[in-house]
Structure formats: structure tokens, C-alpha cells
Scaffold this motif. Structure first.
Motif, mmCIF file in Angstrom:
data_model
loop_
_atom_site.group_PDB
_atom_site.id
_atom_site.type_symbol
_atom_site.label_atom_id
_atom_site.label_comp_id
_atom_site.label_asym_id
_atom_site.label_seq_id
_atom_site.Cartn_x
_atom_site.Cartn_y
_atom_site.Cartn_z
ATOM 1 N N GLY A 188 0.792 -1.229 0.000
ATOM 2 C CA GLY A 188 0.000 0.000 0.000
ATOM 3 C C GLY A 188 0.819 1.271 0.000
ATOM 4 N N HIS A 189 2.146 1.151 0.178
ATOM 5 C CA HIS A 189 2.981 2.335 0.346
ATOM 6 C C HIS A 189 3.446 2.963 -0.967
ATOM 7 C CE1 HIS A 189 2.892 0.943 4.440
ATOM 8 N NE2 HIS A 189 3.701 1.901 4.850
ATOM 9 N N THR A 190 3.636 2.163 -2.010
ATOM 10 C CA THR A 190 4.129 2.733 -3.273
ATOM 11 C C THR A 190 3.168 3.799 -3.788
ATOM 12 O OG1 THR A 190 5.298 0.704 -3.844
ATOM 13 C CG2 THR A 190 4.803 2.214 -5.647
ATOM 14 N N PHE A 191 1.892 3.458 -3.859
ATOM 15 C CA PHE A 191 0.900 4.446 -4.265
ATOM 16 C C PHE A 191 0.561 5.390 -3.106
ATOM 17 C CE2 PHE A 191 -0.768 1.090 -7.453
ATOM 18 C CZ PHE A 191 0.164 1.494 -8.394
ATOM 19 N N GLY A 192 0.603 4.872 -1.883
ATOM 20 C CA GLY A 192 0.262 5.681 -0.715
ATOM 21 C C GLY A 192 1.202 6.858 -0.521
ATOM 22 N N HIS A 193 2.511 6.618 -0.668
ATOM 23 C CA HIS A 193 3.468 7.710 -0.524
ATOM 24 C C HIS A 193 3.253 8.784 -1.591
ATOM 25 C CE1 HIS A 193 6.732 5.430 2.007
ATOM 26 N NE2 HIS A 193 5.678 5.784 2.705
ATOM 27 N N GLY A 194 2.889 8.343 -2.798
ATOM 28 C CA GLY A 194 2.597 9.296 -3.863
ATOM 29 C C GLY A 194 1.403 10.167 -3.528
ATOM 30 N N ILE A 195 0.393 9.560 -2.926
ATOM 31 C CA ILE A 195 -0.799 10.312 -2.516
ATOM 32 C C ILE A 195 -0.448 11.318 -1.427
ATOM 33 C CG2 ILE A 195 -3.037 10.080 -1.349
ATOM 34 C CD1 ILE A 195 -3.249 7.307 -2.836
ATOM 35 N N GLU A 196 0.354 10.880 -0.460
ATOM 36 C CA GLU A 196 0.783 11.790 0.612
ATOM 37 C C GLU A 196 1.517 13.001 0.041
ATOM 38 O OE1 GLU A 196 2.291 10.183 4.595
ATOM 39 O OE2 GLU A 196 2.617 8.505 3.237
ATOM 40 N N LYS A 197 2.502 12.716 -0.795
ATOM 41 C CA LYS A 197 3.336 13.808 -1.320
ATOM 42 C C LYS A 197 2.511 14.762 -2.183
ATOM 43 C CE LYS A 197 7.592 14.851 -3.805
ATOM 44 N NZ LYS A 197 6.972 15.819 -4.728
ATOM 45 N N ALA A 198 1.682 14.210 -3.072
ATOM 46 C CA ALA A 198 0.895 15.057 -3.976
ATOM 47 C C ALA A 198 -0.137 15.893 -3.219
ATOM 48 C CB ALA A 198 0.209 14.197 -5.038
ATOM 49 N N SER A 199 -0.565 15.407 -2.053
ATOM 50 C CA SER A 199 -1.535 16.154 -1.243
ATOM 51 C C SER A 199 -0.843 17.114 -0.286
ATOM 52 C CB SER A 199 -2.412 15.192 -0.436
ATOM 53 O OG SER A 199 -1.683 14.621 0.648
ATOM 54 N N HIS A 200 0.490 17.199 -0.381
ATOM 55 C CA HIS A 200 1.300 18.003 0.549
ATOM 56 C C HIS A 200 1.053 17.542 1.989
ATOM 57 C CE1 HIS A 200 2.343 20.590 -2.817
ATOM 58 N NE2 HIS A 200 1.056 20.687 -3.100
ATOM 59 N N PHE A 201 0.898 16.233 2.126
ATOM 60 C CA PHE A 201 0.734 15.536 3.410
ATOM 61 C C PHE A 201 -0.577 15.887 4.117
ATOM 62 C CE2 PHE A 201 5.356 15.731 2.659
ATOM 63 C CZ PHE A 201 5.579 14.371 2.512
ATOM 64 N N GLU A 202 -1.535 16.433 3.358
ATOM 65 C CA GLU A 202 -2.857 16.638 3.945
ATOM 66 C C GLU A 202 -3.584 15.300 4.085
ATOM 67 O OE1 GLU A 202 -5.131 19.649 1.989
ATOM 68 O OE2 GLU A 202 -3.585 21.187 2.249
ATOM 69 N N VAL A 203 -3.263 14.336 3.229
ATOM 70 C CA VAL A 203 -3.767 12.963 3.407
ATOM 71 C C VAL A 203 -2.779 12.249 4.327
ATOM 72 C CG1 VAL A 203 -4.344 10.770 2.294
ATOM 73 C CG2 VAL A 203 -4.839 12.928 1.125
ATOM 74 N N HIS A 204 -3.252 11.820 5.480
ATOM 75 C CA HIS A 204 -2.369 11.222 6.477
ATOM 76 C C HIS A 204 -1.903 9.835 6.028
ATOM 77 C CE1 HIS A 204 -3.191 14.454 9.285
ATOM 78 N NE2 HIS A 204 -4.465 14.331 8.993
ATOM 79 N N HIS A 205 -0.785 9.403 6.624
ATOM 80 C CA HIS A 205 -0.106 8.190 6.164
ATOM 81 C C HIS A 205 -1.018 6.970 6.148
ATOM 82 C CE1 HIS A 205 3.195 5.440 5.386
ATOM 83 N NE2 HIS A 205 2.835 4.725 6.430
ATOM 84 N N GLY A 206 -1.690 6.687 7.242
ATOM 85 C CA GLY A 206 -2.543 5.503 7.306
ATOM 86 C C GLY A 206 -3.692 5.539 6.317
#
Length: 355
Positions: A248-266
């Protein structure tokens, strides 16, 4: 009486250590530290969310036991996990004349643990540190295993080091001060463990979603820590099987970064698992019924299964992922309900998992 039930899980790593899970343990922190580290100078690293709850009592306990204590508190949030904040912390440690015989205590969630752990790994080429996780995500995942890092402009966790703590002390009563968001955040990582050959955990979460049955949290933490211990002991430096923990992290990290970390890690990991599972169904690697069960379990924990972040943004971040090696990247693909496998694909093949 609460505080009498204690679980101790031994991690057989390059620096062996115990993970202690016990309600009320924070009030007796020196009972656990003293046998490992006699009187020395101690720096407690925390953030602006956690420090008001626990810093004063931990500091007082340590000083009462004979330790000389200083503290460093930085603004809470993933955006603080950067090179500038790290260097400020290390400069402060040097200004306090901390030596190799001294101790760092990471008091907080995953951001504090990552930042403080990396400082401990590199200051004077390494000093001892203790992880005291106060968030559910840190308790079940990031405090254990010795991976430490900060974020760079190009991506998440790109500057870091492996540095095992000498102790992880988890007091589940600290979770009582967490907002609901942080409980959900931790549940994203917990569900991940269920897909790493811990199917009994999935069954437990189906019958009693942790977000509604918080009294079972100590047992769930212990189950996740034991699962991680089993993997870390096989592959401490992530050259093989440990990469499974990145489900879940490969796409998850991309989501975090693109959201400027507004989407939390979990939250991002939950979405990332669903995206990868959807791709696995399209590739004939996963049964569609397993995907639906995964989505239902994630939704039962009030976590999202979709994102407005574009495919292009997610794939751009993946090129800077730590698991990327030139033209290829190692991904974790769920292949049945409760089981996942490692697979090396090109970045072009990775894109097909998001089509």
C-alpha cells in the motif's frame, strides 16, 4: 488492576531489544531504562501535540531517578519531518554537549520517532535511543524495526538510516488522548498486517473493528509487533522479505506527497492497498471477492478507498520511491485475502496497475 498485564516481544536484530507493551508503563519508564542505561544525560524529543500531555511527567521521572534531562520540542505534523528541522535538532544536541554515552528518548508518534531516530543514528555516528510511541500508527509499525528517515523535496523518507533502538516502551493508555483521526490513521497500517500472512487479524478486525472496539488495542498492537518482528529478524536491512511491509505504500506515498501531506499516512496506505488490489484483480493476480472484502474492512474503519490525486501525480512520486531501482520498482501485490507477494515491474508496468 490496570498496568499489571505486560507483553514483552524480543526483536533479534543487529542490536537486540525488547518491545514492552503495558498500560501505565510510562509512569515507570525509569524501571525499564535504568537496567539498560545507568545515569547519563538524556534528551527527550517530542512535538507540540504530545509534549503538553507527557513531557513534564517523563522528564520529572527521569530526573528523580538521577538523570540529567533536556528536551527538544518541534511543531507537530509530517511537514516538520524535513532536513532543516533535523539539522536544528542535531545542532541543539551538540549545544547540550551530549556524548556517545548519553541517551535520546523519542516521545511521540511516527514523525517524532523517525526524526529522533535519525538524529540518534547520525549524531556522533550513533547514540542509544528509546522509542516511546504515543500514536497507534507508531505503536504498531514505525517504532519497531529501526528504519529512520526524513522527507526531501523529491519524496518521502528519502534521507535516513537503519538504527535499532535499545527499547520500545508502548503504554496503550497514551492512545486515550488521540483524536479519532489518529486512531483511523493507525488502522490503515494494522489492516496492512492482515495481508502479510496474519489472516487471524483480519478476522478479528472484521468482527470487532478497532475503531469501535478500542479495548482490544493492546492485543492488536502485540499481534502487529510480533508480525513485524518475524519479518525484521529475517531481513533487517530490507534486501528481501521486509519489503512486504510496504504493502500500500508505493501508491500511498505518492498520494501523501501530492496532497502536501494533507492525506495522512494511514489513510494513504489504505487507499494505496485498494489501488494495488484493483490492479491485481485486473492482472488476474487477485480474486475480485477479496478486493471487495478488503474495501469493506477499510470502510468499516472509517478509512477512504478512493482519491482525487491523479494517476500522473502518483506515478511521478513512485519514480522517487526508495524501492525504485532504475527502470524497475519492487511492488507488493495482494494475491489472496491475507497474503501478498513481492514483484519487480518496470515503471510502465506499474502504470497498468492504475489504469
Amino acid at each position: 488492576m490496570k498496568g499489571t498485564v505486560m507483553t514483552r516481544i524480543h526483536i533479534n536484530a543487529s542490536t537486540p531489544y525488547d518491545v514492552v507493551i503495558e498500560e501505565g508503563a510510562l509512569q515507570r519508564i525509569t524501571d525499564y531504562i535504568k537496567p539498560l542505561k545507568p545515569n547519563c544525560r538524556v534528551i527527550i524529543v517530542s512535538d507540540s501535540n504530545v509534549a503538553p500531555h507527557y513531557l513534564d511527567s517523563v522528564k520529572a521521572n527521569m530526573e528523580h531517578a538521577g538523570y540529567t534531562v533536556c528536551d527538544y520540542v518541534f511543531p507537530a505534523g509530517e511537514s516538520s519531518k524535513n532536513a532543516h528541522q533535523l539539522i536544528d535538532l542535531v545542532e541543539y544536541m551538540a549545544a547540550q554537549s551530549l556524548t556517545r554515552k548519553d541517551l535520546l528518548i523519542a516521545l511521540g508518534g511516527g514523525v517524532v520517532g523517525d526524526m529522533a531516530g535519525f538524529a540518534a543514528a547520525t549524531y556522533l555516528r550513533g547514540i542509544d535511543y528509546v522509542q516511546v510511541p504515543t500514536s497507534l500508527l507508531a505503536a504498531v509499525d514505525s517504532s519497531v524495526g529501526g528504519k529512520t528517515a526524513v522527507n526531501l523535496e523529491a519524496g518521502k523518507n528519502l534521507w535516513g538510516a537503519f538504527k535499532q533502538p535499545i527499547l520500545v516502551l508502548c503504554d496503550p493508555t497514551t492512545l486515550n488522548t488521540l483524536p479519532d483521526m489518529e486512531w483511523k490513521n493507525g488502522c490503515g497500517e494494522i489492516i496492512k498486517y492482515g495481508f502479510l500472512d496474519v489472516p487471524g487479524l483480519l478476522t478479528q478486525l472484521e468482527h470487532k473493528p478497532l475503531i469501535k472496539h478500542r479495548d482490544s488495542v493492546s492485543a492488536v498492537i502485540a499481534r502487529c509487533v510480533q508480525a513485524k518482528a518475524d519479518i525484521v529478524e529475517q531481513d533487517e536491512r530490507e534486501s528481501g522479505v521486509r519489503a512486504l511491509l510496504n504493502l500500500g505504500h508505493t501508491f500511498g506515498h505518492g498520494i501523501e506527497k501530492a496532497s502536501h501531506f494533507e492525506v495522512h499516512h494511514g489513510y494513504a496506505v489504505a487507499i494505496g492497498m485498494v489501488l494495488m488490489a484493483q490492479g491485481a484483480v485486473k492482472h488476474g493476480e487477485l480474486d475480485a471477492a477479496a478486493l471487495e472484502k478488503l474495501k469493506a474492512l477499510i470502510e468499516a474503519h472509517d478509512l477512504p478507498t478512493t482519491t482525487t490525486i491523479t494517476k500522473k501525480e502518483i506515478l511521478a512520486a513512485a519514480k522517487h520511491d526508495k524501492k525504485s531501482e532504475g527502470a524497475t520498482i519492487k511492488i507488493v501485490v495482494p494475491t489472496s485475502y491475507g497474503h501478498s507477494e513481492l514483484k519487480v515491474v518496470t515503471h510502465e508496468e506499474l502504470a497498468t496497475y492504475l489504469d
